[in-house]
Scaffold this active site. Structure first.
Site, short mmCIF file in Angstrom:
data_model
loop_
_atom_site.label_atom_id
_atom_site.label_comp_id
_atom_site.label_asym_id
_atom_site.label_seq_id
_atom_site.Cartn_x
_atom_site.Cartn_y
_atom_site.Cartn_z
N SER A 70 1.21 -1.46 -0.66
CA SER A 70 0.33 0.00 0.26
C SER A 70 0.94 1.03 0.33
O SER A 70 2.02 1.36 0.46
CB SER A 70 -1.24 0.12 1.09
N1 SAH Z 1 -0.79 -5.57 4.61
C1 SAH Z 1 0.21 -5.53 3.01
C2 SAH Z 1 -0.66 -5.17 1.59
C3 SAH Z 1 -1.18 -5.89 0.85
S1 SAH Z 1 -2.29 -6.13 -0.63
C4 SAH Z 1 1.27 -4.87 2.70
O1 SAH Z 1 1.62 -3.77 3.62
O2 SAH Z 1 2.01 -4.74 2.02
C5 SAH Z 1 -3.82 -6.93 0.27
C6 SAH Z 1 -3.58 -8.76 0.46
O3 SAH Z 1 -4.32 -9.41 1.32
C7 SAH Z 1 -2.74 -9.09 -0.47
O4 SAH Z 1 -2.12 -9.32 -0.02
C8 SAH Z 1 -3.65 -10.64 -0.56
O5 SAH Z 1 -3.36 -11.56 -1.21
C9 SAH Z 1 -4.56 -10.51 0.99
N2 SAH Z 1 -5.95 -10.26 0.54
C10 SAH Z 1 -6.72 -10.95 -0.12
N3 SAH Z 1 -8.03 -11.06 0.68
C11 SAH Z 1 -7.54 -12.11 2.06
C12 SAH Z 1 -8.55 -13.01 2.91
N4 SAH Z 1 -9.41 -13.51 2.32
N5 SAH Z 1 -7.32 -13.10 4.11
C13 SAH Z 1 -5.96 -12.75 3.70
N6 SAH Z 1 -5.51 -12.11 2.65
C14 SAH Z 1 -5.73 -11.73 2.11
#
Ligand code: SAH
Length: 221
Positions: A70
Site C-alpha cells: 500500500s
Molecule cells: N498489508 C500489505 C498490503 C498487501 S495488499 C502490505 O503492507 O504489503 C492486500 C493483501 O491482502 C494481499 O496480499 C492479498 O493476498 C491479501 N488478501 C486478500 N484477501 C484476503 C483474505 N480473504 N484473507 C487474507 N488475506 C487476503
C-alpha cells in the site's frame, strides 16, 4: 523481491525517509509514534532493488502474486485510526509484503497477521527483516474467518478492499476495540472505522476514499 540476505540502509535511504515523513505530515498524519515507526523502517527492503529510490515516494508498488504494497499514506492513515497502545493484541488481514505488519509491530503491539496467498506467505517467511519482530505471528488462511482461537482482539485492520464487513471479524473484536476496514467493490473503497462499546454495540464512521486490491474468499495455494 523480499530477500533472505540483509540489505543496506544508507544515509541516502534515511534522508529519503525523512522527506517521506514530511509528505505524510503535509497530508495531515499527526500521530508522532506512527511517523516515527515509518521513519524507522526501511521500506526499500520490501521492494525489488530496482525500486530503491521510488520506495520513498508516496505510491503503491507491485509485490508477488499480483498484489501490492500500500501507499505509505494509506499505511499511516489506517495505523493512526487504530490508536494503538503498546501490547495491544492486533489482527491484520492481508500480510502481503509485511510492511504494514512491521509498522504495527514497531509500535509494540502483539500482531497476528493472515495471508491467503501461499506464495506470499512462504515468501515473507524467508524475509530477513522479520527476525527483528518476534511480536509478529503469521498465518496462512482466509481473513473472512479471522482467528477464532486467538480472539478477541483489541484492534483489527483489513488491508484489502472488502465487499462487505465480515461478520466473524466483528465477533472477534473486544468491547472497547477499534476495527479499520476499507469497504466497497470496484476501484474505490470507503475507509470505515468501527468501534464496539461495552454492551457490544457497533458504531461506524466513514473516513475517506482509498483504493485497494480486493479481499477474496478462501485460501489460494
Ligand atoms: N498489508 C500489505 C498490503 C498487501 S495488499 C502490505 O503492507 O504489503 C492486500 C493483501 O491482502 C494481499 O496480499 C492479498 O493476498 C491479501 N488478501 C486478500 N484477501 C484476503 C483474505 N480473504 N484473507 C487474507 N488475506 C487476503
Amino acid at each position: 523481491m523480499l530477500q533472505s540476505i540483509p540489505r543496506e540502509d544508507t544515509y541516502l535511504h534515511k534522508g529519503l525517509r525523512k522527506q517521506l515523513i514530511q509528505i505524510l505530515r503535509d497530508k495531515k498524519i499527526k500521530d508522532e509514534r506512527v511517523l516515527a515507526a515509518i521513519e524507522a523502517i526501511p521500506r526499500h527492503y520490501f521492494l525489488d532493488p530496482a525500486f530503491e529510490r521510488q520506495a520513498y515516494e508516496d505510491r503503491a508498488f507491485p509485490i508477488s502474486a499480483d498484489q501490492t504494497i500500500s501507499h505509505p499514506y494509506t499505511v499511516a492513515f489506517q495505523t493512526q485510526l487504530l490508536e494503538l497502545k503498546k501490547f495491544d493484541k492486533v489482527m491484520e488481514i492481508g500480510t502481503g509484503s509485511a510492511y504494514q505488519a512491521c509498522v504495527l509491530a514497531e509500535l509494540g503491539v502483539s500482531l497476528f497477521t493472515i495471508e491467503r496467498q501461499k506464495e506470499l506467505y512462504d515468501h515473507v517467511g524467508k524475509f530477513f527483516y522479520l527476525r527483528k519482530y518476534p511480536n509478529i505471528k503469521r498465518f496462512y488462511g482466509d481473513g473472512y474467518e479471522g482467528l477464532p482461537s486467538y480472539a478477541p482482539f483489541d484492534k483489527i485492520i483489513v488491508t484489502a478492499g472488502a465487499p462487505f464487513i465480515p461478520p466473524k471479524l466483528i465477533e472477534q473484536l473486544k468491547p472497547g476495540g477499534i476495527f479499520v476496514i476499507p469497504v466497497g467493490e470496484g476501484a474505490a473503497q470507503k475507509m470505515l472505522r468501527l468501534t464496539k462499546d461495552a454492551t457490544g454495540k457497533v458504531t461506524e464512521v466513514e473516513t475517506g476514499d482509498f483504493s485497494f486490491v480486493p479481499m477474496l474468499q478462501g485460501k489460494n495455494k
